[in-house]
Scaffold this motif. Structure first.
Motif, short mmCIF file in Angstrom:
data_model
loop_
_atom_site.label_atom_id
_atom_site.label_comp_id
_atom_site.label_asym_id
_atom_site.label_seq_id
_atom_site.Cartn_x
_atom_site.Cartn_y
_atom_site.Cartn_z
N PHE A 252 27.38 61.10 42.22
CA PHE A 252 27.11 61.40 40.81
C PHE A 252 27.01 60.12 39.97
O PHE A 252 26.02 59.92 39.25
CB PHE A 252 28.23 62.30 40.25
N PHE A 253 27.99 59.27 40.06
CA PHE A 253 28.01 58.08 39.20
C PHE A 253 27.01 57.03 39.67
O PHE A 253 26.48 56.26 38.85
CB PHE A 253 29.44 57.52 39.13
N ASP A 254 26.70 57.02 40.96
CA ASP A 254 25.64 56.14 41.46
C ASP A 254 24.28 56.55 40.89
O ASP A 254 23.44 55.69 40.59
CB ASP A 254 25.58 56.19 42.99
N ASP B 282 41.45 64.34 36.65
CA ASP B 282 42.65 63.54 36.86
C ASP B 282 42.30 62.10 36.52
O ASP B 282 41.40 61.51 37.14
CB ASP B 282 43.10 63.68 38.31
N ALA B 283 42.99 61.52 35.57
CA ALA B 283 42.68 60.15 35.14
C ALA B 283 42.83 59.14 36.27
O ALA B 283 42.22 58.06 36.23
CB ALA B 283 43.57 59.75 33.96
N PRO C 273 36.94 60.74 40.92
CA PRO C 273 35.82 60.65 39.97
C PRO C 273 36.09 59.67 38.82
O PRO C 273 35.19 58.90 38.44
CB PRO C 273 35.68 62.09 39.46
N ALA C 274 37.30 59.68 38.28
CA ALA C 274 37.60 58.76 37.18
C ALA C 274 37.55 57.32 37.66
O ALA C 274 37.07 56.42 36.95
CB ALA C 274 38.98 59.08 36.59
N ARG C 275 38.03 57.06 38.86
CA ARG C 275 37.97 55.69 39.41
C ARG C 275 36.52 55.26 39.61
O ARG C 275 36.16 54.11 39.32
CB ARG C 275 38.75 55.62 40.73
N ARG C 276 35.70 56.18 40.12
CA ARG C 276 34.29 55.85 40.34
C ARG C 276 33.58 55.57 39.01
O ARG C 276 32.72 54.70 38.92
CB ARG C 276 33.60 56.98 41.09
N ALA C 277 33.94 56.32 37.98
CA ALA C 277 33.34 56.10 36.67
C ALA C 277 33.69 54.71 36.14
O ALA C 277 32.84 54.01 35.58
CB ALA C 277 33.78 57.18 35.69
N ARG D 53 30.71 59.16 29.70
CA ARG D 53 31.93 59.44 28.94
C ARG D 53 32.57 60.69 29.52
O ARG D 53 31.96 61.76 29.51
CB ARG D 53 31.61 59.65 27.45
N LEU D 54 33.79 60.54 30.06
CA LEU D 54 34.53 61.69 30.59
C LEU D 54 35.21 62.39 29.42
O LEU D 54 36.18 61.88 28.84
CB LEU D 54 35.56 61.23 31.62
N GLU D 55 34.69 63.54 29.04
CA GLU D 55 35.14 64.23 27.83
C GLU D 55 36.35 65.12 28.06
O GLU D 55 37.05 65.49 27.13
CB GLU D 55 33.99 65.09 27.27
#
Length: 413
Positions: A189-191, A210-211, A215-219, A229-231
Motif C-alpha cells: 500500500f505505502f509503496d 496500532d501506532a 502499517p504505521a511503521r511502513r507509513a 495521513r493516518l486519520e
C-alpha cells in the motif's frame, strides 16, 4: 411469512446490511433475529427493532427450537464464527427450511465447507465471485440450482442541493477507508503511494490502527511520508469520504472479503475507485467503465498518477461509479431477491440437517474445515493474525474454547 435469522451478532457489515434490509422488507415478511452474542454496540440492532424486527439473544433463555418450529424460513448468517459452528454441530435443532447467506467469499481461507452448501435448502453468496471457487464449480447441477447471489453492501443516499452533493471526481483528493492492517490491506500500500508520479498526491487513510503496528511503521518509513495521513477510526464514513475524488483500495490478493462495503459507499458518493484485479473487486468495478482495475501494485501507482492528471476522465468515471452504486447496490433490491428465494423455498418440506456430520463435532474439526485448502498446500495463512481475535483465527477459537486440548496443541505448532 416468518423468517428467523440466526447470527453470531449484528455488528459490523452484517448488522449494517440487515438494518438496511429490514427497512426495505415487504410488510408480509416478518423477521426475527436470534443472536448468539448479546449486542455490545446496539446501533444496528436498534435500527432493526425500530423497523419492525424482533431480537432475541441466547442469554435470554428463549427457546431456539420453538423459534425454529414457528418459522417458515430459517436464514443462517454464515461466516467462520466459532459460536455458530458450536450451535449447529452440538444442538439438536428441529427440521427447518434452511437458507444460508455467506458473508465471506470462500475463495480463500476461511473456506466454506462444501458439505454445508450441499445440505442447505438454499445457499446464497454476497458476490458472484464466490461462484468461481473450484469447490463450488464442482458441485452437481442439482446443488448449483439452489445457489444464488444477494448483495449485502449498499451505497449512501444524498440530497440534490449543491451543498449536499459530494465532490466526486472533481476533487483530486485521495482516500482509503477500511482495515488498516496487512491481513487485508495490500502490504505494498505505502509503496504504491510512494511510487505515484505526482508530488501533490495526498491520501487520507481512515480506519483504526496500532501506532506501533506494521502499517504505521511502513507509513513512517516512506520516501514521501507527507503523502499519507493516518486519520484513525471514523464514526462518520460518509463525511470522511465526502471531500475526496478518488478511492484507492489495494487489498491483498487472498483477502477474505466479498461485499466490500467501503468500496460501494465510496462509489455511491462518486469517488473513482482504484482497485487491484482481485475477484471481489472485479465483481464491482469494471476497468475503464466505472473505475480503474490495476494488474499489480506497479500498475496501480502508474494509473493513479495518470488519473490525478486527467480531471475529465475522473469526472466521467465518477458519474459511472455513482450510477453503478445506485442501480445495483440498493437495500430494496437485496430484500426483493431474498424474498424470491423465500417464496421458492417455502413450498418445500422442512428438513433436519446433520450439521455435526457436515462440519465435524469438535472445535478443531470446525477450525480446520475452513482452512482445508491451505492445510493441503502446506499451511498458507492458516493462523493468519490481524488482531488476536481476528475473524475465525486460532486465537478467536481459543478465546471461545480456551481449554480445548486439540486447539491448544494446534496453536502451539
Amino acid at each position: 411469512m416468518k423468517v428467523l435469522h440466526i447470527t453470531p451478532h449484528l455488528g459490523g457489515g452484517v448488522g449494517k446490511a440487515h438494518a438496511a434490509i429490514q427497512g426495505a422488507t415487504d410488510p408480509t415478511v416478518e423477521r426475527a433475529y436470534y443472536l448468539l452474542e448479546e449486542p455490545r454496540d446496539r446501533r444496528y440492532a436498534d435500527l432493526i427493532e425500530q423497523a419492525g424486527g424482533r431480537l432475541h439473544h441466547a442469554g435470554q433463555g428463549v427457546s431456539l427450537a420453538e423459534l425454529i418450529e414457528d418459522a417458515d424460513i430459517v436464514q443462517i448468517e454464515w461466516w467462520n464464527h466459532p459460536r455458530l459452528y458450536h450451535l449447529l454441530a452440538t444442538t439438536a435443532l428441529p427440521p427447518m427450511r434452511s437458507l444460508f447467506w455467506a458473508h465471506v467469499s470462500g475463495l480463500f481461507a476461511p473456506y466454506i465447507p462444501t458439505g454445508l452448501v450441499a445440505a442447505a435448502g438454499r445457499f446464497l453468496f454476497t458476490s458472484p465471485c464466490s461462484l468461481q471457487a473450484p469447490e463450488i464449480e464442482a458441485l452437481s447441477d442439482t446443488v448449483r440450482a439452489r445457489l444464488g447471489v444477494v448483495g449485502s453492501s449498499f451505497g449512501f443516499e444524498y440530497g440534490r442541493t449543491a451543498d449536499e452533493m459530494p465532490a466526486g471526481g472533481a476533487s483530486s483528493a485521495v482516500a482509503y477507508l477500511g482495515t488498516v492492517d496487512f491481513v487485508k490491506m495490500h502490504p505494498a500500500f505505502f509503496d504504491i503511494i510512494d511510487a505515484v508520479d505526482n508530488a501533490d498526491i495526498r491520501v487520507s487513510v481512515w480506519g483504526g490502527f496500532d501506532a506501533e503496528g506494521e502499517p504505521a511503521r511502513r507509513a513512517r518509513s516512506m520516501r514521501h511520508p507527507e503523502r499519507v495521513r493516518l486519520e484513525g477510526q471514523t464514526a462518520d464514513p460518509r463525511a470522511a469520504l465526502q471531500a475526496a475524488g478518488i478511492f484507492v483500495y489495494p487489498l491483498r490478493e487472498d483477502h477474505y472479503g466479498t461485499a466490500e462495503n467501503a468500496l460501494i459507499e465510496a462509489m455511491s458518493l462518486g469517488l473513482v475507485p482504484v482497485v487491484l484485479a482481485n475477484p471481489a473487486e472485479r465483481a464491482i468495478v469494471t476497468d475503464g467503465v466505472n473505475g480503474v482495475v490495476a494488474a499489480d501494485p506497479d500498475d496501480m501507482a502508474g494509473r493513479l498518477g495518470r488519473l490525478l492528471a486527467e480531471p475529465e476522465e475522473r469526472v466521467r468515471l465518477s458519474a459511472a461509479a455513482r450510477t453503478t452504486a445506485r442501480d445495483r447496490y440498493q437495500p430494496r433490491r437485496s430484500a426483493g431477491l431474498l424474498e424470491e428465494h423465500y417464496r421458492a423455498l417455502v413450498g418445500e418440506p422442512k428438513m433436519r440437517i446433520d450439521f455435526a456430520g457436515v462440519l465435524g463435532s469438535k472445535p478443531v474439526d470446525w477450525f480446520l474445515s475452513m482452512q482445508q485448502r491451505d492445510r493441503e498446500s502446506g499451511g498458507g495463512r492458516m493462523f493468519a493474525a490481524g488482531g488476536a481475535l481476528s475473524k475465525g483465527s486460532i486465537d478467536h477459537f481459543l478465546a471461545t474454547f480456551p481449554d480445548d486440548p486439540a486447539l491448544l496443541a494446534l496453536s502451539a505448532r
